[in-house]
Design an enzyme around this catalytic site. Structure first.
Site, mmCIF file in Angstrom:
data_model
loop_
_atom_site.group_PDB
_atom_site.id
_atom_site.type_symbol
_atom_site.label_atom_id
_atom_site.label_comp_id
_atom_site.label_asym_id
_atom_site.label_seq_id
_atom_site.Cartn_x
_atom_site.Cartn_y
_atom_site.Cartn_z
ATOM 1 N N GLY A 211 52.046 -57.452 -20.809
ATOM 2 C CA GLY A 211 52.331 -58.808 -20.328
ATOM 3 C C GLY A 211 51.114 -59.723 -20.354
ATOM 4 N N ASP B 97 56.902 -55.814 -25.900
ATOM 5 C CA ASP B 97 57.801 -56.969 -25.713
ATOM 6 C C ASP B 97 56.961 -58.241 -25.549
ATOM 7 O OD1 ASP B 97 56.845 -56.215 -23.213
ATOM 8 O OD2 ASP B 97 58.685 -56.760 -22.158
ATOM 9 N N GLU C 238 53.078 -49.814 -24.490
ATOM 10 C CA GLU C 238 54.419 -49.610 -23.928
ATOM 11 C C GLU C 238 55.132 -48.342 -24.386
ATOM 12 O OE1 GLU C 238 53.264 -52.474 -25.009
ATOM 13 O OE2 GLU C 238 53.712 -54.053 -23.548
ATOM 14 N N GLY D 89 52.678 -56.456 -17.058
ATOM 15 C CA GLY D 89 53.580 -56.729 -15.943
ATOM 16 C C GLY D 89 53.360 -55.648 -14.902
HETATM 17 C C1 LIG Z 1 44.097 -48.320 -18.740
HETATM 18 C C2 LIG Z 1 44.383 -49.060 -17.435
HETATM 19 C C3 LIG Z 1 44.771 -50.503 -17.740
HETATM 20 C C4 LIG Z 1 43.079 -49.106 -16.586
HETATM 21 O O1 LIG Z 1 42.727 -47.794 -16.184
HETATM 22 P P1 LIG Z 1 41.604 -47.611 -15.074
HETATM 23 O O2 LIG Z 1 40.387 -48.388 -15.434
HETATM 24 O O3 LIG Z 1 41.437 -46.126 -14.874
HETATM 25 O O4 LIG Z 1 42.176 -48.275 -13.725
HETATM 26 P P2 LIG Z 1 43.401 -47.767 -12.838
HETATM 27 O O5 LIG Z 1 44.413 -47.071 -13.673
HETATM 28 O O6 LIG Z 1 42.854 -46.989 -11.660
HETATM 29 O O7 LIG Z 1 44.034 -49.143 -12.355
HETATM 30 C C5 LIG Z 1 43.620 -49.824 -11.152
HETATM 31 C C6 LIG Z 1 44.874 -50.140 -10.368
HETATM 32 O O8 LIG Z 1 45.667 -51.064 -11.115
HETATM 33 C C7 LIG Z 1 46.994 -50.556 -11.238
HETATM 34 N N1 LIG Z 1 47.599 -51.022 -12.479
HETATM 35 C C8 LIG Z 1 47.048 -51.074 -13.688
HETATM 36 N N2 LIG Z 1 47.918 -51.527 -14.603
HETATM 37 C C9 LIG Z 1 49.057 -51.785 -13.942
HETATM 38 C C10 LIG Z 1 50.335 -52.282 -14.330
HETATM 39 N N3 LIG Z 1 50.615 -52.646 -15.573
HETATM 40 N N4 LIG Z 1 51.289 -52.388 -13.375
HETATM 41 C C11 LIG Z 1 51.007 -52.044 -12.099
HETATM 42 N N5 LIG Z 1 49.832 -51.580 -11.682
HETATM 43 C C12 LIG Z 1 48.853 -51.449 -12.582
HETATM 44 C C13 LIG Z 1 46.796 -49.059 -11.240
HETATM 45 O O9 LIG Z 1 48.020 -48.381 -10.922
HETATM 46 C C14 LIG Z 1 45.737 -48.903 -10.161
HETATM 47 O O10 LIG Z 1 46.358 -49.033 -8.897
HETATM 48 P P3 LIG Z 1 45.905 -48.089 -7.641
HETATM 49 O O11 LIG Z 1 46.100 -46.686 -8.064
HETATM 50 O O12 LIG Z 1 46.823 -48.517 -6.524
HETATM 51 O O13 LIG Z 1 44.476 -48.424 -7.395
HETATM 52 C C15 LIG Z 1 45.472 -48.304 -16.649
HETATM 53 O O14 LIG Z 1 45.592 -48.859 -15.352
HETATM 54 C C16 LIG Z 1 46.815 -48.384 -17.323
HETATM 55 O O15 LIG Z 1 47.078 -47.649 -18.281
HETATM 56 N N6 LIG Z 1 47.676 -49.295 -16.869
HETATM 57 C C17 LIG Z 1 48.998 -49.493 -17.455
HETATM 58 C C18 LIG Z 1 48.836 -50.465 -18.584
HETATM 59 C C19 LIG Z 1 50.121 -50.733 -19.265
HETATM 60 O O16 LIG Z 1 50.811 -49.823 -19.725
HETATM 61 N N7 LIG Z 1 50.430 -52.032 -19.336
HETATM 62 C C20 LIG Z 1 51.364 -52.727 -20.125
HETATM 63 C C21 LIG Z 1 52.709 -52.150 -20.368
HETATM 64 S S1 LIG Z 1 53.927 -52.402 -19.197
HETATM 65 C C22 LIG Z 1 54.263 -54.049 -18.948
HETATM 66 O O17 LIG Z 1 53.612 -54.915 -19.458
HETATM 67 C C23 LIG Z 1 55.361 -54.384 -18.052
HETATM 68 C C24 LIG Z 1 56.126 -53.495 -17.466
HETATM 69 C C25 LIG Z 1 57.082 -53.833 -16.455
HETATM 70 C C26 LIG Z 1 58.230 -53.098 -16.369
HETATM 71 C C27 LIG Z 1 59.196 -53.341 -15.398
HETATM 72 C C28 LIG Z 1 59.023 -54.339 -14.489
HETATM 73 O O18 LIG Z 1 59.966 -54.596 -13.587
HETATM 74 C C29 LIG Z 1 57.856 -55.081 -14.570
HETATM 75 C C30 LIG Z 1 56.920 -54.823 -15.541
#
Ligand SMILES: CC(C)(COP(=O)(O)OP(=O)(O)OC[C@H]1O[C@@H](n2cnc3c(N)ncnc32)[C@H](O)[C@@H]1OP(=O)(O)O)[C@@H](O)C(=O)NCCC(=O)NCCSC(=O)/C=C/c1ccc(O)cc1
Length: 387
Positions: free
Chosen positions: A125, A156, A148, A76
């Site tokens: 999500g 969830d 999470e 999400g």
């Molecule tokens: C390991 C990842 C997936 C990839 O890492 P990366 O390859 O180094 O890439 P980036 O971290 O640079 O991600 C690219 C962009 O996508 C964004 N992004 C990457 N996952 C996300 C993301 N779940 N959300 C919102 N931007 C994201 C991230 O912030 C970034 O944005 P930006 O800095 O503006 O370029 C990393 O992004 C990461 O740990 N993301 C979080 C994953 C995560 O914990 N997901 C699931 C748990 S939370 C969930 O499902 C719901 C929570 C929720 C709670 C309350 C609400 O109201 C709504 C929803």
């Protein structure tokens, strides 16, 4: 919005969800590649609307779900979501999660087969919109996790249903540690139904688009033509199932920690144990405790019961009733990106059983209602058989 004519693509609300129609199939494409297809409120509502429409539409026989770019879906949209809750109040969050869980339930009970093409990142999500469906195709590029507890939340989207049904106590391990699984591991533990090499995925998709039946055996036969049997890597966590079962079957998180620490003390060179202990130490103590209890309760519950209970839990979280770890986790991981959340309370022993218990209670607020799921008679049998 009506289904687009065959062979055409329709887009909705700034193109966050694309829908492609080919004969009797509909391909739903998550289209926020820069945000790794993190699910916005708009995407969730559109997916929900489409799933409801497809169940009634005799012309639609097979659903394909995929993501644009390098991710299937990273969860999400927690960055925007946590800000919206801070700006607009807990009801915004309750509404977001309520719609998401309703979507998860619709997917779990949908009578038409869904094939999810799980290449790239599949987290949180993203698992909720795919794993409840009939066919889950993993690839050599899949990176799955339920991360999470590191975000101050708990697994969830029905994870207490699908993780609690994994072999032994593997679900507890995946839920608490946020461990990443590759495609071969997803297949081996049952989260995926098939493994297809990423360079054959487009060919599979083209074949699926020609399907003119909802018969799952026919669909399975088509996917089978593209599958291969991957080997587990030597350091796979599934090769540790004995240790996982020994440690993660303990009654409390403290006992799980001490069982892991005992193993570490006797074998300091075991990188897997060290990494697992570190991930538990970095996670929110409150999240760890409610996650363990959630998985344990999920073992004997239906998908509907799991989602209703998870909805109570998440409503307590977005209201900040007992802790604000979720807002702190989103700040540290996704907004400021300092990776240093200050959990409150900071230690496991400070999260008492009474507080954990309260996360599972109804919300005492006249503005709050239980999650209302549609009655879907007898489909529970299908849902049970999917994993
Ligand atoms: C390991 C990842 C997936 C990839 O890492 P990366 O390859 O180094 O890439 P980036 O971290 O640079 O991600 C690219 C962009 O996508 C964004 N992004 C990457 N996952 C996300 C993301 N779940 N959300 C919102 N931007 C994201 C991230 O912030 C970034 O944005 P930006 O800095 O503006 O370029 C990393 O992004 C990461 O740990 N993301 C979080 C994953 C995560 O914990 N997901 C699931 C748990 S939370 C969930 O499902 C719901 C929570 C929720 C709670 C309350 C609400 O109201 C709504 C929803």
């Amino acid at each position: 919005m009506a289904s687009p004519p065959s062979g055409r693509t329709a887009s909705v609300d700034s193109d966050q969800l694309l829908v492609e129609a080919n004969g009797s199939t509909r391909t739903l494409i998550l289209n926020r590649p820069k945000q790794l297809n993190a699910l916005s409120s708009t995407m969730i509502k559109e997916l929900l609307r489409n799933f409801i429409a497809y169940e009634k539409d005799d012309e639609v026989k097979l659903l394909i779900m995929k993501g644009k770019g390098r991710a299937f879906c990273a969860g999400g949209d927690a960055a925007a979501g946590s800000q919206s809750i801070l700006n607009e109040g807990w009801k915004w969050g309750a509404n977001f999660f309520g719609n998401q869980y309703l979507l998860n339930y619709r997917i779990a009970t949908c009578i038409k087969p869904q094939v999810s093409l799980l290449t790239g990142i599949v987290m949180g999500g993203g698992a909720g919109v795919s794993l409840h469906g009939r066919f889950r195709v993993a690839t050599d590029k899949t990176v799955f996790a339920m991360p999470e507890t590191a975000l101050g939340l708990f697994p969830d989207v029905g994870a207490s249903y699908f993780l609690s049904r994994l072999p032994g106590f593997y679900g507890e391990y995946v839920a608490l540690s946020g461990a990443r699984l590759d495609g071969a591991e997803m297949l081996a533990c049952g989260l995926a139904t098939h493994f297809v090499h990423s360079n054959r995925l487009l060919l599979l998709e083209e074949s699926l688009k020609r399907v003119d039946t909802s018969n799952p055996f026919v669909v399975c036969g088509i996917i089978d033509q593209f599958t291969e049997q991957p080997s587990l890597k030597e350091n796979s966590s599934l090769n540790r199932l004995e240790i996982i079962n020994k440690c993660f079957s303990k009654r409390t998180v403290e006992e799980i920690m001490s069982a892991l620490e005992q193993i570490m003390a006797s074998n300091l060179a075991d990188e897997w144990v060290v990494a697992t202990i570190l991930s538990l130490r970095n996670a929110s103590p409150s999240s760890l405790k409610i996650s363990l209890r959630s998985i344990r309760e999920g073992r004997t519950q239906t998908i509907g019961e799991c989602l209703r209970r998870e909805y109570r839990m998440v409503c307590h979280i977005v209201r900040g009733d007992f802790s604000r770890d979720f807002f702190e986790g989103c700040r540290a991981i996704l907004i400021d990106k300092d990776q240093k959340p200050m959990w409150m309370p900071p230690r496991l022993e400070q999260v008492d059983d009474d507080t954990v218990e309260q996360y599972f209670s109804r919300i005492d607020d006249p503005q709050w209602e239980e999650l209302n799921l549609p009655t879907k008679h007898s489909h529970g049998r299908n849902v049970e058989s999917k994993l």
